[in-house]
Design a protein around this motif. Structure first.
Motif, short mmCIF file in Angstrom:
data_model
loop_
_atom_site.label_atom_id
_atom_site.label_comp_id
_atom_site.label_asym_id
_atom_site.label_seq_id
_atom_site.Cartn_x
_atom_site.Cartn_y
_atom_site.Cartn_z
N ALA A 1 13.81 3.77 -11.77
CA ALA A 1 13.79 3.17 -10.60
C ALA A 1 15.07 1.59 -10.58
O ALA A 1 14.93 0.81 -11.76
CB ALA A 1 12.15 2.41 -10.81
N CYS A 2 15.16 1.04 -8.95
CA CYS A 2 15.56 0.16 -9.79
C CYS A 2 15.52 -0.59 -8.68
O CYS A 2 14.76 0.22 -7.34
CB CYS A 2 16.97 0.67 -10.08
N GLN A 3 14.86 -2.26 -8.58
CA GLN A 3 14.72 -2.71 -7.67
C GLN A 3 13.65 -1.98 -6.83
O GLN A 3 13.40 -2.12 -5.87
CB GLN A 3 15.59 -3.40 -6.49
N LEU A 4 12.11 -1.43 -7.63
CA LEU A 4 11.24 -0.92 -6.94
C LEU A 4 10.48 -0.79 -7.84
O LEU A 4 10.21 -0.29 -8.91
CB LEU A 4 12.10 0.39 -6.38
N LEU A 5 9.02 -1.20 -7.49
CA LEU A 5 7.72 -0.66 -8.36
C LEU A 5 7.98 -2.13 -9.26
O LEU A 5 7.08 -2.42 -10.30
CB LEU A 5 7.98 0.84 -9.12
N SER A 6 8.41 -2.70 -9.26
CA SER A 6 8.29 -4.57 -9.87
C SER A 6 7.45 -5.27 -9.25
O SER A 6 6.77 -5.83 -10.34
CB SER A 6 9.68 -5.31 -9.95
N GLU A 7 7.13 -5.06 -8.38
CA GLU A 7 6.45 -5.39 -7.94
C GLU A 7 5.83 -5.20 -6.68
O GLU A 7 5.62 -4.68 -5.86
CB GLU A 7 7.18 -6.93 -7.11
N GLU B 1 0.52 -1.29 -0.03
CA GLU B 1 -0.01 0.09 -0.40
C GLU B 1 0.96 1.18 0.36
O GLU B 1 0.47 1.81 -0.25
CB GLU B 1 -1.13 -0.49 1.21
N LYS B 2 2.29 1.26 0.40
CA LYS B 2 3.01 2.29 -0.07
C LYS B 2 3.20 2.30 -1.36
O LYS B 2 4.50 2.88 -1.66
CB LYS B 2 4.36 2.24 1.05
N HIS B 3 3.41 0.97 -1.98
CA HIS B 3 3.88 0.83 -3.95
C HIS B 3 5.34 0.66 -3.75
O HIS B 3 6.12 1.24 -4.75
CB HIS B 3 3.65 2.30 -4.21
N LEU B 4 5.67 0.43 -2.60
CA LEU B 4 7.34 -0.14 -2.42
C LEU B 4 7.37 -1.46 -3.35
O LEU B 4 6.22 -2.52 -2.34
CB LEU B 4 7.93 0.17 -1.14
N GLU B 5 8.61 -2.14 -3.62
CA GLU B 5 8.90 -3.63 -4.65
C GLU B 5 9.37 -4.39 -2.81
O GLU B 5 9.32 -3.72 -1.85
CB GLU B 5 9.22 -3.49 -5.35
N PRO B 6 9.28 -5.25 -3.22
CA PRO B 6 9.98 -6.34 -2.00
C PRO B 6 11.04 -5.26 -2.26
O PRO B 6 12.13 -5.54 -2.67
CB PRO B 6 9.73 -7.77 -2.86
N THR B 7 11.55 -6.04 -0.15
CA THR B 7 13.43 -5.94 -0.18
C THR B 7 14.20 -6.11 -0.88
O THR B 7 13.94 -7.16 -1.69
CB THR B 7 13.46 -6.29 1.12
N LYS C 1 16.13 3.45 -1.10
CA LYS C 1 16.35 4.13 0.34
C LYS C 1 15.92 5.72 -0.07
O LYS C 1 16.08 5.95 1.01
CB LYS C 1 18.27 4.17 0.38
N ASP C 2 15.59 5.75 -1.53
CA ASP C 2 14.92 6.76 -1.82
C ASP C 2 13.44 6.86 -2.29
O ASP C 2 13.57 6.62 -3.83
CB ASP C 2 15.95 7.54 -1.92
N SER C 3 12.45 6.98 -1.77
CA SER C 3 11.37 6.44 -2.54
C SER C 3 10.12 7.73 -2.30
O SER C 3 8.91 7.66 -2.92
CB SER C 3 10.16 5.20 -1.66
N SER C 4 10.34 8.95 -2.06
CA SER C 4 9.55 10.49 -2.52
C SER C 4 9.59 10.32 -3.91
O SER C 4 8.28 11.46 -3.77
CB SER C 4 11.16 11.44 -1.19
N GLY C 5 9.85 9.99 -4.31
CA GLY C 5 9.21 10.63 -5.63
C GLY C 5 8.29 9.93 -5.64
O GLY C 5 7.49 10.99 -7.01
N ILE C 6 7.59 8.76 -5.31
CA ILE C 6 6.45 8.16 -5.65
C ILE C 6 5.63 9.09 -5.41
O ILE C 6 4.06 8.92 -6.64
CB ILE C 6 6.14 6.59 -4.93
N ASP C 7 4.88 9.96 -3.97
CA ASP C 7 3.96 10.55 -3.66
C ASP C 7 3.76 12.41 -5.42
O ASP C 7 2.74 11.87 -5.32
CB ASP C 7 3.98 11.33 -2.84
#
Length: 856
Positions: free
Chosen positions: A525-531, A105-111, A507-513
């Protein structure tokens, strides 16, 4: 703190018996219940977390579930026993509460550990099996807390939970007792529900060879996985506010005749929402449209009220509160019960599904339930929309899971048309190494991060999708990059051509909002938003990160395959670099759909419904003066090599090392079924028939997990000693190994070296005259000793798959399957044989030794 005597006494009262111990506590078994692992020693500061998880995983596999309790005080210990063994709460009696955050729900990909796990899982079980691996699965524990499981592997028999842990946040010694107890509550709840829980740390997964063997050992055969492709479809949801019950019922009936199946009704408090359901349900029964129905309510009280009212008004309907009641016409259950057990039902189990107090749908984890079921009628009732906007409610009730491939979903109009543009660069990828599954990341980083390549991408996006030019398609999108530095460079390149862009990563997802607010046009993006990320407005996906992983490519593509208002199509930009004519090329959209020709911005595939062409006309008229049609070099790894085995897989089949297979290939002893040039090397693949012929030629008898122990002792019985190295290697390992079958490679090398140093000191030599260890300078060089161990005794054991090493972790380990079959008596038998063989060997060399010389 309780003593072992105290714990034994408590466990004996509930008929458990202690059968084993480990550095942190004790294991107890019961004839009819799951075993219990009791943690007692939290002051063991040097306890390795890899050993902690490995021991638990082995027990999980052996018993298909193990409870784990803390035993610091008698009261705390008895509380856990009461909760999970003596008096577990009824799930229906609990109230769901939120616990922790939800990354989806925070739109982050798995770690990164979760990302690495899914990649390795794909390598071991194939990309098709990834459909069975569900990330961030919602789960309600016995306390009613809504939790999240990193991965749930869905199988035909029973599901498997996978937790991927960082030691900083999960090691019992590194976290507080309260947090550890909470962690165990989640795990023990899953065990109570019949779901084994396997844990790996990032460090544990870096031991690649062992990790892959563990996946094969613990998860079983892929044909047991529920690996049907699925795609999120959209229901059209009608949402209206009504003041009168009859008006609401009539509206539902009218919309149903037009083909609508999902309805959200808001009625003021006290105006009889339940009566709307009962009357509509009665009409569906009367018309023969409903045979099985499910009503979901938040609490026990509401469940009892609804059951009472249905029985009073529809006396012919058999109503039940039991989810497993096969005879019931209507089952009334609670949010907690259905969230825990919905997956035991087929998606078409219920013709009618009621969700009462629909505004609780998100908080109570009902979104997954709604996605799972596909009833003829889905009805949500609420008295308030203050907690959730109507739009959010419509989104939750509108999603469902269809067992379709992406191609089928596009064809049926459940996903937008996909249009592709191939941006060709002159970057030379011919020297980027390929490990059989994916590009070597260090090579990829050096090759991809070239300013000219970034500029090509930026210029293309500015040319077709600049937000400042009203004549262009101002679409939002994502550029998938290789690593953090690449995201930052790519964002700067886009900003330089006037496109608003932000770098986003772990380490920085501030641009998503800002992206969701429409303030940023492109995310890099890298290792982010894929899932686990849902932004339907995403209309452009740029594949700037070449990948051989179909799973990764499809995940990235999936970020743009949601339908949205005013979204005519998804535009995919495949970056096609120079691969020097190699057959193997990264995944691209044409390869994914099996389409051999490329047309700029053309729709891929045929569709059941007419596809809008407004945007294509704009693109064509302005910038595509001539629509080229060209043959592409189609690469489909699954199609070309799906039935063939890689070198590593053949090594596993033959129970030899990968190095052995490579050596046989170089000597010409074996011939691959297919060899594919890739850069400066070749990749080799083998058919099943070819593997059987290799086994026959090399006299490799059938070897299975069941024969592993027998194979090992047969190997030792041969007493094939060119030098004494295998003898001393085994004795050194037995001296310093840990309970999980691992030994520190540095400690092992030191023991090994000291044995020969003592012999040299006493006899001026320590081996046959031809041995380089007789040179004292060589013998004193620990680096040489480590290399010598790897090339001599260890290689002989590795070739048979009995031992393996992780140089990165400095670990030497017995094969986990073999280790699980060795008991203390077996280890002592090995030790005694090695001592006897050592005495006999050195006697032939002219060095008289006794048994005590080998007990170091």
């Amino acid at each position: 703190m309780l003593t072992v005597t105290d714990i034994d006494a408590v466990m004996a009262e509930i008929h458990y018996q202690r059968v084993d111990s480990n550095p942190m506590g004790y294991l107890y078994t019961h004839s009819n219940n799951k075993p219990v692992l009791v943690d007692i020693n939290f002051e063991l500061s040097d306890f390795p977390y890899v050993a902690y998880t490995s021991y638990q995983n082995e027990l999980m596999f052996r018993y298909q579930g193990v409870y784990r309790f803390i035993a610091r005080t008698r009261y705390e210990f008895l509380q856990q026993i009461d909760k999970f063994i003596l008096n577990p709460p009824k799930i229906e009696d609990i109230q769901i509460r939120i616990y922790g955050g939800n990354r989806t729900e925070k739109h982050l990909e798995p770690t990164p550990p979760e990302f690495n796990f899914s990649r390795t899982f794909e390598e071991v079980f194939s990309s098709k099996s990834l459909h069975a691996l569900h990330p961030e699965e919602k789960y309600v524990d016995v306390d009613g807390h809504l939790r999240y499981v990193d991965f749930m592997l869905h199988r035909q028999t029973s599901n498997v939970a996978i937790e991927l842990n960082g030691e900083r946040y999960h090691h019992p010694i590194a976290i507080t007792r309260e947090r550890y107890l909470s962690q165990l509550t989640k795990q023990n709840s899953l065990i109570y529900d019949g779901t084994p829980v396997y844990r790996w740390s990032d460090r544990g997964m870096r031991d690649d060879f062992k990790f892959k063997d563990q996946l094969l050992q613990f998860f079983g055969e892929p044909n047991d996985f529920k690996a049907t492709p699925y795609f999120k479809g959209k229901r059209k949801v009608d949402f209206q506010l009504y003041e009168h019950q009859q008006q609401a019922v009539e509206s539902i009936a009218k919309k149903r005749k037009l083909g609508q199946t999902a309805f959200l009704i808001e009625l003021p408090t006290g105006t009889g929402k339940t009566e709307v359901f009962i009357e509509d349900y009665r009409l569906q029964l009367q018309q023969g449209n409903c045979y099985k129905a499910l009503a979901v309510v938040p609490t026990i009280n509401l469940r009892e009220q609804l059951v009472k009212r249905v029985k009073a008004q529809l006396p012919c309907v058999k109503v039940s509160e039991a989810l497993d009641d096969q005879c019931a016409d209507l089952i009334v259950t609670t949010n907690a019960a259905i969230v825990r057990h919905y997956q035991q039902f087929p998606s078409t189990q219920f013709d009618y599904l009621l969700i009462d107090e629909a505004h609780h749908a998100v908080a109570h984890g009902l979104s997954r339930v709604l996605e799972h079921f596909t009833p003829k009628t889905l009805l949500g009732l609420t008295a308030t929309t203050e907690l959730l906007s109507p739009k959010k409610l419509e989104s939750i009730f509108g999603n469902f899971t269809a067992e379709l491939t992406l191609e089928e979903a596009v064809k049926r109009g459940l996903a937008p048309p996909i249009r592709v543009f191939r941006l060709e660069s002159n970057i030379d990828f011919s020297k980027v190494r390929f490990n059989g599954k994916e590009f070597v990341k260090s090579d990829l980083n050096k090759t991809v991060q070239i300013p000219s390549r970034d500029s090509l991408i930026a210029d293309l996006l500015a040319k077709y999708f600049s937000s400042d030019d009203p004549t262009k398609l101002a679409k939002q999108g994502i550029v998938f990059c290789v690593d953090v530095k690449h995201t930052q460079r790519m964002a700067k390149a886009l900003q330089a051509v006037g496109i608003s862009a932000k770098s986003v990563h772990g380490k920085d997802s501030s641009g998503i909002d800002e992206y969701f607010a429409g303030k940023v046009q492109f995310l890099c993006a890298c290792q982010l938003l894929s899932e686990g990320w849902d932004a339907p407005q995403t209309s452009v996906v740029v594949m700037a990160r070449p990948t051989m992983s179909k799973a990764l490519y499809v995940q990235q593509l999936g970020r743009g395959t949601r339908l949205a208002e005013n979204k005519e199509a998804l535009y995919v930009i495949d970056i096609i670099d120079n691969y020097a004519g190699a057959l193997l090329q990264p995944w691209n959209i044409n390869a994914l759909f099996g389409i051999p020709h490329y047309t700029p911005f053309a729709d891929l595939g045929s569709y059941d419904n007419p596809v809008p062409q407004t945007e294509v006309t704009v693109l064509d008229g302005l910038y595509e003066q001539v629509r080229r049609l060209e043959q592409i070099n189609l690469f489909n790894f699954e199609k070309e090599f799906g039935d063939l085995l890689s070198t590593e897989q053949v090594a596993r089949e033959c129970f030899v090392s990968t190095g052995t297979i490579t050596a046989w290939l170089k000597k010409g002893d074996i011939t691959p079924t297919r060899s594919v040039p890739f850069g400066r090397s070749q990749l080799h693949y083998f058919s099943d028939e070819n593997v059987q012929s290799i086994k026959a030629k090399k006299n490799i008898k059938p070897r299975t997990e069941e024969t592993r122990k027998q194979d090992f002792f047969e190997f030792l019985e041969k007493r094939d000693y060119t030098f004494s190295f295998k003898i001393i290697f085994l004795l050194a390992f037995l001296k310093c190994h840990q309970q999980n079958g691992e030994a520190n490679s540095d400690d092992l090398a030191s023991i090994y070296q000291n044995f020969y140093l003592k012999l040299h000191e006493r006899h001026s030599k320590c081996e046959k005259d031809a041995s380089p260890l007789n040179n004292l300078a060589t013998l004193q060089d620990i680096k040489y000793i480590k290399n010598s161990i790897a090339k001599n005794p260890f290689e002989k054991f590795e070739r048979k798959r009995f031992f393996y090493q992780s140089s990165e972790l400095a670990i030497t380990s017995v094969d986990p399957v073999l280790w699980s079959k060795l008991n203390k008596g077996d280890l002592e038998s090995i030790r005694e044989q090695m001592i006897k063989d050592g005495i006999d060997y050195f006697a032939k060399v002219g060095i008289a030794l006794s048994a005590d010389d080998f007990r170091f």
